[in-house]
Design an enzyme around this catalytic site. Structure first.
Site, PDB file in Angstrom:
ATOM      1  N   HIS A   7       0.850  -1.186   0.000  1.00 26.48           N
ATOM      2  CA  HIS A   7       0.000   0.000   0.000  1.00 26.48           C
ATOM      3  C   HIS A   7       0.887   1.238   0.000  1.00 26.48           C
ATOM      4  CE1 HIS A   7       0.541   0.592   4.326  1.00 26.48           C
ATOM      5  NE2 HIS A   7       0.216  -0.668   4.510  1.00 26.48           N
ATOM      6  N   HIS A  49       6.840   0.944  11.388  1.00 26.69           N
ATOM      7  CA  HIS A  49       7.636   2.051  10.857  1.00 26.69           C
ATOM      8  C   HIS A  49       8.172   2.961  11.948  1.00 26.69           C
ATOM      9  CE1 HIS A  49       3.422   3.371  11.025  1.00 26.69           C
ATOM     10  NE2 HIS A  49       3.821   4.631  11.061  1.00 26.69           N
ATOM     11  N   GLU A  68       3.487  12.041  14.540  1.00 26.26           N
ATOM     12  CA  GLU A  68       2.080  11.744  14.238  1.00 26.26           C
ATOM     13  C   GLU A  68       1.212  11.819  15.487  1.00 26.26           C
ATOM     14  OE1 GLU A  68       2.141   7.777  12.686  1.00 26.26           O
ATOM     15  OE2 GLU A  68       3.682   8.228  11.212  1.00 26.26           O
ATOM     16  N   TYR A  99     -10.079   1.640  13.961  1.00 29.84           N
ATOM     17  CA  TYR A  99      -8.882   1.873  13.160  1.00 29.84           C
ATOM     18  C   TYR A  99      -8.233   0.517  12.919  1.00 29.84           C
ATOM     19  CZ  TYR A  99      -4.245   3.525  11.853  1.00 29.84           C
ATOM     20  OH  TYR A  99      -3.058   3.738  11.204  1.00 29.84           O
ATOM     21  N   HIS A 159       2.740   9.278  18.216  1.00 30.12           N
ATOM     22  CA  HIS A 159       3.928   8.549  17.790  1.00 30.12           C
ATOM     23  C   HIS A 159       4.876   9.601  17.229  1.00 30.12           C
ATOM     24  CE1 HIS A 159       0.580   5.468  17.252  1.00 30.12           C
ATOM     25  NE2 HIS A 159       1.254   5.077  18.311  1.00 30.12           N
ATOM     26  N   HIS A 179       6.341   2.143  15.780  1.00 30.79           N
ATOM     27  CA  HIS A 179       4.951   1.751  16.017  1.00 30.79           C
ATOM     28  C   HIS A 179       4.427   0.990  14.809  1.00 30.79           C
ATOM     29  CE1 HIS A 179       4.818   5.695  14.098  1.00 30.79           C
ATOM     30  NE2 HIS A 179       3.614   5.408  13.653  1.00 30.79           N
TER      31      HIS A 179
END
Ligand code: FE2
Length: 434
Positions: free
Chosen positions: A292, A335, A341, A350, A365, A371
């Site tokens: 993605h 990542h 973020e 989510y 984050h 995370h």
């Protein structure tokens, strides 16, 4: 206080357009902005959102034609709002771990949109016009005869519970969860609650005004389309009712009495105006082969910094969408990013945290903090049959910034702070030892 204004409101469509609107026909001067005598003896007043000499394609200003200019106000005195802090104040710890907060509870203590605002995290400095704050509001009463002006930044409001009826100098907007509203720096507004208590998120953007992102190879359509942004039409409030004007300036709050409504703009024209946007109109882009793309494909609005492609703040949403990628781990990958973020959840689940991230909650984050999906989400995704799947009834969002977010002491001491957030990754065992 309940007001019956809702579907009767009309709007103007477009983002950054040159609008022209009159509550009384003939109130706009023609062919000039500041005639010796304006129609109906109104006062012309210029409101600039960018420097006079900002490049034409970035330049934002509006001319307001009003019954009295906004300079009229009584004496300013301090106004107490201790939970709404601004920027990074003093030496505050920057925890190296992920943080998560449960939704704040509604209080019995009366609080309007301004009184009920709490800063969770912030970065930068309002005076330097860099950075932003991420706040939450919990309001249980309308602002009544109170108006608010924020000198420190524009406000991107993301309602999570309850409709907001927002009267501004440019007109009235009706905003419900699933929609967002952008209130320019310096524009007076008043929030009433037609459906009762309201809760939501705010990005107080000290930096460059939010704008639509570049689309690159996507082309001339897609993501948030300009025509889906709606601006109010001029709606002058009459009468001589007294108001209280509350201002936020350099992180301090002030109050002054007004003898009449600050919402006395009879007509206006220009491209600086509040706008609202319904996230249901967001056209998502995603993979139709494998992997993605980076989440930047979900950017609704961006506030650029002076480094190209490195935002002061990106407003990113994760709306309902199809997942169809083959041979792909479909939730977000694990990542560590240079960008920081702050996330919220308006409704639904989510996909990276199906259990632990609640609507009305928030997570942080920061830059370089690792995370990704929690143990439950990873386990489910690695064994999933990759048939086309629709994520429905979900709206998460992210305020993403180049500057790390510093939590406020209020946020770090809050009973809503999850002391065991990191435990959600404990189940990620070493599968290679099978
Ligand atoms: Fe992330």
């Amino acid at each position: 206080m309940t007001q019956a204004i809702d579907s009767t409101l009309t709007y103007q469509s477009g983002f950054g357009n040159e609008f022209a609107t009159e509550a009384i026909p003939g109130a706009l001067p023609q062919g000039r902005n500041s005639p010796q005598l304006a129609p109906f003896d109104l006062y012309p007043e210029l409101l600039s959102g960018t420097a006079f000499t900002a490049p034409r394609h970035e330049n934002r200003r509006s001319w307001l034609y009003r019954r009295q200019p906004s300079v009229i106000a009584g004496r300013y005195r301090p106004f107490v709002q201790t939970l709404w802090s601004t920027g990074v104040e003093g030496r505050t710890a920057l925890p190296p771990e992920p943080l998560r907060w449960a939704p704040p509870a509604f209080s019995d203590v009366p609080a309007d949109f301004v009184e009920g605002m709490t800063t969770l995290v912030a970065n930068g400095n309002a005076a330097m016009q860099a950075g932003m704050g991420a706040l939450m509001y919990c309001a249980n009463r309308s602002m009544e005869k109170r108006a608010f002006v924020n000198h420190d930044g524009e406000m991107l409001v993301v309602p999570q519970v309850g409709r907001l009826l927002i009267r501004t100098e440019m007109g009235v907007l009706d905003v419900k969860p699933g929609e967002i509203v952008l209130l320019p720096r310096g524009v007076a507004f008043q929030v009433t609650l037609p459906d009762g208590p309201a809760r939501g998120y705010v990005c107080e953007n000290y930096g460059a005004m939010f704008r639509l992102p570049e689309l690159g190879p996507i082309g001339s359509n897609g993501l948030a389309n300009a025509r889906d942004f709606l601006s109010p039409v001029a709606a002058c409030e009459g009468g001589e009712a007294a108001y209280e004007l509350v201002k936020k300036s350099g992180g301090f709050f002030w109050t002054a009495p007004l003898q009449s409504s600050p919402f006395n703009v009879v007509a206006w024209h220009g491209n600086l105006t509040p706008v609202k946007y319904d996230t249901h109109h967001f056209m998502t882009i995603g993979s139709i082969s494998f992997d993605h793309p980076d989440p930047s494909i979900f950017t609704v609005l961006t506030s650029p910094s002076d480094t190209p492609g490195t935002a002061n703040c990106d407003f990113v949403i994760f709306p309902p969408r199809w997942l169809v990628a083959e041979d792909t781990f479909r939730p977000p990958w694990y990542h560590r990013n240079i960008m920081s973020e702050f996330m919220g959840l308006v409704y639904g689940q989510y996909d990276a945290k199906p259990g632990g991230f609640q609507p009305g909650g928030a997570s942080l984050h920061n830059s370089m903090v690792p995370h990704g999906p929690d143990g439950e989400a990873f386990e489910k995704a690695r064994g999933a049959t990759l048939v086309p799947q629709k994520l429905e009834n979900t709206l998460a969002f992210m305020f993403e910034s180049r500057y790390p977010f510093v939590p406020t002491s209020t946020a770090l001491k809050s009973s809503t702070l999850d002391p065991d957030y990191a435990a959600c990754w404990e189940g990620l065992r070493d599968y290679s030892k099978n």
